[in-house]
Design an enzyme around this catalytic site. Structure first.
Site, short mmCIF file in Angstrom:
data_model
loop_
_atom_site.label_atom_id
_atom_site.label_comp_id
_atom_site.label_asym_id
_atom_site.label_seq_id
_atom_site.Cartn_x
_atom_site.Cartn_y
_atom_site.Cartn_z
N HIS A 9 -4.73 -17.43 -4.31
CA HIS A 9 -5.48 -16.64 -3.51
C HIS A 9 -6.57 -17.47 -2.73
O HIS A 9 -7.46 -16.97 -1.61
CB HIS A 9 -5.93 -15.29 -3.97
CG HIS A 9 -6.75 -15.85 -5.06
ND1 HIS A 9 -6.01 -16.59 -6.22
CD2 HIS A 9 -8.10 -15.59 -5.50
CE1 HIS A 9 -7.28 -16.56 -7.20
NE2 HIS A 9 -8.50 -16.14 -6.67
N ASP A 10 -7.03 -18.68 -3.48
CA ASP A 10 -7.96 -19.18 -2.79
C ASP A 10 -7.52 -20.61 -1.81
O ASP A 10 -8.61 -21.35 -1.49
CB ASP A 10 -8.80 -19.89 -4.15
CG ASP A 10 -9.48 -18.96 -4.92
OD1 ASP A 10 -9.73 -17.71 -4.41
OD2 ASP A 10 -9.49 -19.25 -6.07
N ASP A 63 -10.74 -16.93 -15.05
CA ASP A 63 -11.37 -17.36 -13.82
C ASP A 63 -12.59 -18.48 -14.27
O ASP A 63 -13.37 -18.18 -15.19
CB ASP A 63 -12.03 -16.04 -13.19
CG ASP A 63 -12.69 -16.21 -11.91
OD1 ASP A 63 -12.02 -16.83 -11.02
OD2 ASP A 63 -13.85 -16.39 -11.77
N ASP A 118 0.89 -1.21 0.04
CA ASP A 118 0.01 0.12 0.00
C ASP A 118 0.87 1.18 0.16
O ASP A 118 1.64 1.31 1.02
CB ASP A 118 -0.93 0.12 1.23
CG ASP A 118 -1.55 1.23 1.76
OD1 ASP A 118 -1.79 2.02 0.41
OD2 ASP A 118 -1.99 1.55 2.64
N GLU A 130 -8.72 -21.37 -15.26
CA GLU A 130 -9.10 -22.29 -14.07
C GLU A 130 -10.06 -23.25 -14.51
O GLU A 130 -11.15 -22.82 -14.51
CB GLU A 130 -9.55 -21.09 -12.85
CG GLU A 130 -9.56 -21.47 -11.62
CD GLU A 130 -10.38 -20.87 -10.73
OE1 GLU A 130 -10.32 -21.23 -9.41
OE2 GLU A 130 -11.32 -20.17 -11.14
N ASP A 138 -6.24 -11.02 -14.76
CA ASP A 138 -7.30 -11.93 -14.42
C ASP A 138 -8.69 -11.55 -15.44
O ASP A 138 -8.84 -10.70 -15.49
CB ASP A 138 -7.59 -11.97 -13.04
CG ASP A 138 -7.93 -13.09 -12.49
OD1 ASP A 138 -9.07 -14.03 -12.97
OD2 ASP A 138 -7.34 -13.53 -11.37
N ASP A 143 -1.78 -1.29 -3.86
CA ASP A 143 -2.03 -0.50 -5.03
C ASP A 143 -1.07 -0.80 -6.04
O ASP A 143 -0.16 -1.51 -5.73
CB ASP A 143 -2.25 0.86 -4.62
CG ASP A 143 -1.24 1.35 -4.04
OD1 ASP A 143 -0.02 1.25 -4.26
OD2 ASP A 143 -1.63 2.03 -2.69
#
Ligand code: GLC
Length: 555
Positions: free
Chosen positions: A328-329, A199, A20, A255, A97, A28
């Site tokens: 991230h999952d 995705d 950040d 994915e 993505d 960011d």
């Protein structure tokens, strides 16, 4: 010529938790630009960015309300252009993505679609009349709990959402939807991005006879029978390839949950002109339990070895693999597959070794390169993730006890991977000057980038060496995989062969010392890399392996 994406190592950035620069508490784009030298040092070739588009962030950006805008929390289009430019100057490619199974319910297409049955956008989503008794068209459940159908008064119909109700599924049967998606993809390629991670792309084609759900399906979620690898998915991807992908020198990775190797070949066989590679989930399913992903089941090494070998063997010469332990999952790999208490560094290096020496394109998820563990949050209150909440509700409703719920959330929640990247040991860990959007991991003062860079034996430097090896030895890119000692109970060994070179990889999955024997003809191979300073320079036929020892030899 070997395609560049076969020789690349991809580093996944979850922008909201990376760095950040404004004090907002969310990472960011400028933060990513600031950290490019760190990634150059690691040696990666490609960055995959999780979604940074305009979004109400119900599912952290996987609910897009405008595909052409950057979410202001991450910066502006100018920042993205600068990131592309600076990354490219450093030789790093950027993959974005692509979330086109669904949009946000705040997307203007959906707002208009929901208004009436006869406007330009009416058929952009999947609307179906209620059954005679007014109930949902099918019994499909959504990934994030409850029904996959939501009723809308203004149309007197239900719309489909395989994820949250704020994520309505697009109607890929409508050619206008497909054209709009292809146009948007063109826009991003013209901006200079180097590819897309797609995705849940295996879900875009739904069976139009709307079958009932698979009885008893748990981790496959009940809708899969009607949506996974649906009837027109390959036709759609071939069309996408023809109209967009084939025009650019880019990479694509789909994915594809619940996809077998046979189906993966259909997606990735170059002759079929669809995608370059897919993320399969077979190794992610090895520790599923009664409530699917959220369980305290521990994986079995022999199952892992079977799954990995099956994918290596069957894709050989047919398609291409993506290699990953985490994203991230998923929870942190070292907690899930290694030993994060007593052998965190050793087992993190071992896992990296096992994966990066296989055939395929390796993906590193931010923090994996410093051996981040699952987050020992004290209570359920610290979690933020929609999937975690939905599963807690589901488990409570099914009468699971609180301790079991806590344990499985600790082991499996997506938030394990989503806490801010710890850059230093100091206050707020160099991530932000404000309040982070999700709590820091209590581990940060010990496990952080500053520490990893200062210690020549850190996981970071091991990953760097693995990446370097991939650049030096063609056998790692192209060699044929062969399993060694398929019945060994603690050690996963394999070879890779190209012409007259053979790479030998030996990885121990136990905290005990164990003996390992290799075929006579491999003895004498030279050590390329290991995770212990004591490993033998020359491979003997019989070796005693230290806990979680990982060895790479070449003959
Ligand atoms: C994918 C994403 C995940 C998201 C879901 C819905 O699985 O990786 O984070 O929640 O799709 O878009």
């Amino acid at each position: 010529m070997v395609n560049w994406w076969k020789k690349s190592v991809v580093y996944q950035i979850y922008p909201q938790s990376y760095k950040d620069t404004t004090g907002s508490g969310m990472g960011d784009l400028n933060g990513i630009i600031e950290k490019l030298p760190y990634l150059v040092k690691l040696g990666i070739d490609v960055i995959w960015l999780n979604p940074i588009y305009q979004s109400p962030l119900v599912d952290n950006g996987y609910d897009i309300s405008d595909y052409y805008q950057i979410n202001p929390v991450y910066g502006t289009m100018k920042h993205l252009e600068r990131l592309l430019e600076e990354a490219h100057q450093l030789g790093i490619k950027i993959v974005m993505d692509l979330v086109v199974n669904h949009t946000s319910d705040q997307h203007e297409w959906f707002i208009k679609s929901a208004e009436s049955r006869d406007n330009e956008y009416s058929d952009y989503y999947i609307w179906i009349d209620p059954k005679e008794d007014g109930s949902e068209p099918t019994d499909w459940g959504s990934t994030f709990g409850g029904s996959a159908w939501e009723y809308v008064e203004s149309r007197g119909q239900y719309y489909l959402h395989l994820f949250a109700k704020e994520q309505p599924d697009l109607n890929w049967e409508n050619p206008k939807v497909r054209e709009a998606v292809y146009q948007m993809m063109d826009f991003w390629f013209k901006k200079g991005i180097d590819g897309f991670r797609m995705d849940v792309i295996s879900l875009i084609s739904k069976r139009q006879d709307w079958p009932m759900a698979l009885p008893g399906a748990v981790y496959t979620k009940s809708y899969y029978v009607g949506a996974s690898n649906g009837p027109r998915v390959h036709e759609f991807l071939q069309e996408m390839n023809r109209k967009v992908l084939s025009k650019y020198d880019i990479m694509t990775v789909g994915e594809t949950a619940n996809t077998t190797v046979e189906q993966a070949i259909l997606y990735t066989d170059p002759k079929r002109e669809e995608l370059n590679m897919v993320f399969h989930f077979d190794h992610m399913h090895l520790d599923y339990g009664r409530f699917g992903k959220f369980s305290d089941v521990r994986f079995k090494m022999s199952d892992l070895r079977n799954v990995m070998s099956e994918w290596q063997d069957k894709l050989e010469g047919r398609g291409w693999s993506s290699l990953y332990w985490s994203n991230h999952d998923q929870p942190r790999a070292v907690t899930r597959f290694g030993n994060d208490l007593f052998y965190r560094v050793e087992s993190a290096k071992m896992l990296g070794t096992l994966l990066h020496m296989m055939k395929g394109t390796p993906y590193i998820y931010q923090g994996e390169e410093i051996g981040m563990r699952n987050v020992p949050f004290e209570d359920l209150e610290h979690y933020q993730d929609i999937e975690t909440f939905a599963t807690i509700d589901e488990m409570m409703a099914a009468g699971a006890d609180r301790e079991y719920i806590k344990r499985s959330v600790f082991l499996k929640s997506r938030d394990n991977a989503r806490t801010p990247m710890p850059w230093t040991a100091k206050e707020k860990f160099g991530f932000t000057t404000g309040t982070p959007w999700i709590d820091f991991s209590p581990d940060n003062s010990k496990i952080n980038v500053e520490q990893a860079l200062a210690d020549e034996n850190s996981v970071f430097y091991h990953y760097r060496k693995l990446i370097k090896l991939r650049k030096e030895y063609e056998v790692i890119i192209d060699g044929v995989y062969e399993l060694l000692n398929p019945n060994d109970s603690a050690v996963y060994g394999y070879t890779r062969t190209l012409n007259r070179q053979k790479l030998i990889v030996i990885c121990s999955f136990t905290e005990n010392k164990v003996n390992y024997e290799i075929p006579q003809e491999l003895a004498g191979a030279k050590l390329l890399l290991s995770n212990y300073t004591t490993s033998a320079q020359c491979l003997a036929q019989k070796t005693e392996l230290s806990p979680y020892e990982a060895l790479i030899y070449l003959i």
